[in-house]
Scaffold this motif. Sequence first.
Motif, PDB file in Angstrom:
ATOM      1  N   GLN A  29       0.844  -1.204   0.000  1.00 10.11           N
ATOM      2  CA  GLN A  29       0.000   0.000   0.000  1.00 10.11           C
ATOM      3  C   GLN A  29       0.879   1.253   0.000  1.00 10.11           C
ATOM      4  OE1 GLN A  29      -2.693  -0.075   3.324  1.00 10.11           O
ATOM      5  NE2 GLN A  29      -4.172  -1.257   2.161  1.00 10.11           N
ATOM      6  N   GLY A  30       0.529   2.195  -0.846  1.00 11.00           N
ATOM      7  CA  GLY A  30       1.250   3.468  -0.854  1.00 11.00           C
ATOM      8  C   GLY A  30       2.544   3.427  -1.650  1.00 11.00           C
ATOM      9  N   ARG A  31       2.942   2.263  -2.128  1.00 10.63           N
ATOM     10  CA  ARG A  31       4.168   2.167  -2.938  1.00 10.63           C
ATOM     11  C   ARG A  31       3.828   2.520  -4.386  1.00 10.63           C
ATOM     12  NH1 ARG A  31       9.578   1.361  -1.418  1.00 10.63           N
ATOM     13  NH2 ARG A  31       9.651   0.123   0.452  1.00 10.63           N
ATOM     14  N   LYS A  32       4.688   3.312  -4.995  1.00 14.35           N
ATOM     15  CA  LYS A  32       4.439   3.687  -6.389  1.00 14.35           C
ATOM     16  C   LYS A  32       4.903   2.581  -7.330  1.00 14.35           C
ATOM     17  CE  LYS A  32       5.784   7.511  -8.651  1.00 14.35           C
ATOM     18  NZ  LYS A  32       6.635   8.679  -8.567  1.00 14.35           N
ATOM     19  N   HIS A  33       6.035   1.997  -6.972  1.00 10.47           N
ATOM     20  CA  HIS A  33       6.605   0.937  -7.815  1.00 10.47           C
ATOM     21  C   HIS A  33       6.659  -0.335  -6.994  1.00 10.47           C
ATOM     22  CE1 HIS A  33       7.989   3.897 -10.748  1.00 10.47           C
ATOM     23  NE2 HIS A  33       8.326   4.628  -9.705  1.00 10.47           N
ATOM     24  N   PHE A  34       6.194  -1.392  -7.555  1.00 11.89           N
ATOM     25  CA  PHE A  34       6.330  -2.666  -6.834  1.00 11.89           C
ATOM     26  C   PHE A  34       6.522  -3.806  -7.828  1.00 11.89           C
ATOM     27  CE2 PHE A  34       2.102  -0.827  -6.605  1.00 11.89           C
ATOM     28  CZ  PHE A  34       1.439  -1.607  -7.509  1.00 11.89           C
ATOM     29  N   PRO A  35       7.029  -4.917  -7.322  1.00 10.45           N
ATOM     30  CA  PRO A  35       7.294  -6.046  -8.226  1.00 10.45           C
ATOM     31  C   PRO A  35       6.001  -6.792  -8.546  1.00 10.45           C
ATOM     32  CG  PRO A  35       7.777  -6.650  -5.969  1.00 10.45           C
ATOM     33  CD  PRO A  35       7.385  -5.210  -5.934  1.00 10.45           C
TER      34      PRO A  35
END
Length: 258
Positions: A29-35
Amino acid sequence: MKYVVANWKMNLSVRESIALVRSILRSVQGRKHFPGIVICPSATALAEAHKLVTRTHLALGAQNAGPDRAGAFTGEIGIAQLEDLGCQYAILGHSERRLKFGEDDAVVHDRLTAVLASNLTPILCVGEPMEVRQAEQAEEYVLRQLKQAFANQKLPRGKSFMVAYEPVWAIGSGQPASPEQIVAMHKLIREYLLHELKLPTDHCFVLYGGSVAAKNAYQFLREPEIDGLLVGGASIKANEFAQIIGAACDVIEAQASV
Ligand code: PGA
């Protein structure tokens, strides 16, 4: 693109699985970039996990897949059943299946055939035992596993292919392979996928698995040759796994900013 695949193995009740899925969802949550995050719970928890991951960033995978869509295979889970449960991925040829359940290259080949004919993305596991590495034959061993699995397979266009390099000696031992060992093997695997099988670069992903933990995830993920991680023991510990995902987010963010 980087991937983090969670192999929960034969662990967790349905209730515990639900709690862990929720905690993974919170961790991005709240991460702009994730795997790309793929969770592979026990078959017993797939249905509940599916309800939670629908319309989220998480995808669902199976820990193995039957050698056919359906039929007289007592104790197996058919490809059609996995699709029905919302699975998009299937781990195949895990060394625990090979060593503890006698799944030889022929069995892995047939399971791969069934998966290739379905909507599932295969995550084919390969990796050498310690004595083979000591004899300096790891590359031949892994290449042979790949050749046997892919022999005479129809390779559908547009499909993604994942190969997880998991040296047997690194699994659950607390002794991961070094980034140098992994990168060398990944190059070989990718070379096979791209040049022997002629698969398109952007459809091939080579992952590493074996004692991945919060403390080593970043050093693996920052290697361009390592497209992602297949995480066993550390993936059922909510905090530890959140940190591994965090490491992947950091690597992706760092790459996005150059
Ligand atoms: P491990 O397992 O992370 O516990 O070493 C990896 C795997 O078996 O896929």
